[in-house]
Design a protein around this motif. Structure first.
Motif, PDB file in Angstrom:
ATOM      1  N   ASN A 203      -1.578  15.114  -3.469  1.00  0.00           N
ATOM      2  CA  ASN A 203      -2.334  14.170  -4.293  1.00  0.00           C
ATOM      3  C   ASN A 203      -2.511  14.800  -5.675  1.00  0.00           C
ATOM      4  O   ASN A 203      -3.522  15.430  -5.965  1.00  0.00           O
TER       5      ASN A 203
ATOM      6  N   VAL B 289       0.725   9.181  -4.123  1.00  0.00           N
ATOM      7  CA  VAL B 289       0.253  10.211  -3.204  1.00  0.00           C
ATOM      8  C   VAL B 289       1.368  10.370  -2.177  1.00  0.00           C
ATOM      9  O   VAL B 289       1.705   9.432  -1.460  1.00  0.00           O
TER      10      VAL B 289
ATOM     11  N   PRO C 295      -1.606   4.978  -5.246  1.00  0.00           N
ATOM     12  CA  PRO C 295      -2.880   5.694  -5.414  1.00  0.00           C
ATOM     13  C   PRO C 295      -4.098   4.783  -5.428  1.00  0.00           C
ATOM     14  O   PRO C 295      -5.193   5.201  -5.047  1.00  0.00           O
TER      15      PRO C 295
ATOM     16  N   GLU D 170       3.098  11.751   1.046  1.00  0.00           N
ATOM     17  CA  GLU D 170       2.833  12.302   2.378  1.00  0.00           C
ATOM     18  C   GLU D 170       4.162  12.659   3.041  1.00  0.00           C
ATOM     19  O   GLU D 170       5.040  11.810   3.194  1.00  0.00           O
TER      20      GLU D 170
ATOM     21  N   HIS E 191       2.337   6.623  -1.146  1.00  0.00           N
ATOM     22  CA  HIS E 191       1.124   5.793  -1.166  1.00  0.00           C
ATOM     23  C   HIS E 191       0.812   5.333  -2.583  1.00  0.00           C
ATOM     24  O   HIS E 191       0.834   6.136  -3.530  1.00  0.00           O
TER      25      HIS E 191
ATOM     26  N   TYR F 185      -4.919   4.223  -1.740  1.00  0.00           N
ATOM     27  CA  TYR F 185      -4.931   5.398  -0.861  1.00  0.00           C
ATOM     28  C   TYR F 185      -6.346   5.833  -0.516  1.00  0.00           C
ATOM     29  O   TYR F 185      -7.237   5.860  -1.371  1.00  0.00           O
ATOM     30  N   ARG F 186      -6.550   6.151   0.767  1.00  0.00           N
ATOM     31  CA  ARG F 186      -7.810   6.713   1.241  1.00  0.00           C
ATOM     32  C   ARG F 186      -7.520   8.048   1.916  1.00  0.00           C
ATOM     33  O   ARG F 186      -6.674   8.116   2.802  1.00  0.00           O
TER      34      ARG F 186
ATOM     35  N   LYS G 150       0.808  -1.219   0.000  1.00  0.00           N
ATOM     36  CA  LYS G 150       0.000   0.000   0.000  1.00  0.00           C
ATOM     37  C   LYS G 150       0.844   1.272   0.000  1.00  0.00           C
ATOM     38  O   LYS G 150       0.426   2.291  -0.544  1.00  0.00           O
ATOM     39  N   PHE G 151       1.993   1.227   0.641  1.00  0.00           N
ATOM     40  CA  PHE G 151       2.852   2.413   0.659  1.00  0.00           C
ATOM     41  C   PHE G 151       4.288   2.006   0.959  1.00  0.00           C
ATOM     42  O   PHE G 151       4.562   0.913   1.451  1.00  0.00           O
TER      43      PHE G 151
END
Length: 433
Positions: free
Chosen positions: A289, A137, A152, A139, A150, A155-156, A19-20
């Motif tokens: 984002n 994304v 994409p 962070e 992240h 990503y939430r 996920k990341f």
């Protein structure tokens, strides 16, 4: 606007179910320094949202890297110098942990004068920006010194938070812009469109546009603003009533009006009014984002940190290496080096003297009329000690902080000039008085 993100066939990717990717970074002079592996070589880069394609420079005799599919090109960046020759390279492998791009384009600048390492105090080999922001994304946690890249797909967005706000950004020519308001004199609030530039260590740059209400305040001074790919950047340093981005307001904001010559390669500035850099961005934890066209800002512990000014009027940089001699009071046959900053090459002599090879820090520039200039410091002076502290035990940015601690503080600087040691003393002053 979002089409380029959807059709890109290459780029950075994470393994299918990851996920990341977390990447630790070091923050130096408000810049984010990240480790990047290129074709198997481990290098360090500035994360620069103001650059469209990775640029590699400052390759020393000790660095060895293979680059692929090379051709010669001419490039130009900020600064008032001439365009420079560079190599364009395609098909390179970039890695940040498990985040990999097997088909990355880059530029290689061969001019040895392009070297940010001397002013940052650590090795830096290049700048990397848009490709990461395009594919993830991103962070940035300035508080913990961590990036999270992240995927994409997984990503939430974060839930609503009173300390955080999500704002729209526009992506134009591979760069992100955010709208804000600068608070000028006489209650004049001017809407502005700002480039979001993590590769700038400064706070706020504004273009001199009187017709739009962006007039240079009366209290200002000429200053060196930084180094671009095409040369040094100068302008007027000043302070404005404040700047607002979304609902966040920073009062008495540090600002600069760079001279137009430094942006000579940009024929048309369009509706852009300036840029926001690291000294403001570090006050937030940020989620970029690009695909969603948003940036999320959340205040962190740096939010109310006072803006830093060069009160002494001195610029410093590394200038090679020098030997220092230190007597050892208690010698038991073991050389200890508890301070692992720079002095890691040591020779122990029989008379209990230790020679250490440490970086030499010199005065690289002095602002006219500043306390340091009036005291008699000169460009080229070698800094030996500040207020009795031998500076070889400290990093370059720590030395700069000693020179600019607070208004009204007396600073005593021991320097070497033409093989003579000289002591200078001056008081740090409010630069706008």
């Amino acid at each position: 606007m979002l089409a380029p993100f959807l059709v890109s066939a290459q780029g950075f990717k994470l393994p299918k179910n990851q996920k990341f990717q977390r990447v630790g970074f070091e923050m130096v002079n408000n810049l984010i320094i990240i480790p990047v592996e290129i074709n198997g070589a481990e290098l360090t880069f500035v994360l620069d949202s103001g650059v469209s394609k990775p640029i590699l420079f400052n390759l020393s005799d000790q660095d060895s890297i293979q680059i692929n599919n090379v051709s010669e090109v001419t490039i130009r960046g900020l600064g008032d110098g001439e365009p420079m020759k560079a190599l364009s390279s395609m098909g390179n492998t970039f890695k940040l942990g498990n985040a990999k791009n097997y088909n990355q384009d880059l530029y290689v600048v061969l001019d040895k004068g392009i070297n940010f390492s001397t002013s940052l105090g650590i090795p830096v080999h290049g700048i990397l920006g848009f490709d990461l922001f395009r594919d993830f994304v991103v962070e940035i946690n300035y508080g913990t010194g961590n990036l999270k890249l992240h995927n994409p797909i997984h990503y939430r967005p974060p839930k609503n938070n009173k300390r955080a706000q999500t704002l729209p950004i526009s992506i134009e020519r591979k760069k992100a812009y955010v709208e804000g308001i600068v608070l000028m004199k006489d209650e004049d609030n001017v809407p502005v469109k700002l480039l979001v530039d993590t590769g700038s260590s400064d706070a706020l740059w504004l273009f001199h546009q009187p017709e739009k209400g962006l007039e240079i305040p009366e209290k200002n001074y000429e200053d060196y603003l930084g180094r671009g790919l095409s040369g040094d950047i100068f302008g007027k340093r000043t302070k404005i009533r404040g700047v607002k981005i979304g609902d966040f307001e920073l009062k008495d904001a540090k600002a600069a009006f760079p001279y137009r010559e430094s942006f000579g390669y940009i024929k048309n500035l369009g509706d852009r009014n300036g840029s926001v850099g690291g000294e403001i961005l570090k006050r937030f934890n940020i989620i970029f984002n690009y695909r969603g066209g948003t940036v999320t800002l959340k205040k962190n512990a740096n939010f109310r940190t006072p803006f830093q000014y060069n009160l002494a009027g001195v610029a410093l940089q590394h200038n090679g290496l020098r030997y220092i001699a230190e007597s050892i009071a208690d010698f038991n046959g073991v050389v200890r080096n508890d301070d692992d900053t720079f002095g890691n090459v040591q020779i122990l002599l029989e008379n209990k003297t230790r020679l250490s090879l440490v970086p030499e820090i010199i005065v690289s520039g002095i602002r006219a009329g500043s306390p340091a200039a009036e005291a008699g410091l000169l460009e080229g002076d070698v800094i030996l000690a500040i207020n009795g502290k031998r500076i070889h035990r400290y990093k370059l940015q720590e030395v700069l902080k000693m020179l600019n601690e607070r208004e009204g503080k007396r600073v005593r600087v021991l320097i070497e000039r033409y093989n003579k040691d000289l002591l200078f003393s001056f008081v740090l002053k409010n630069v706008f008085e």
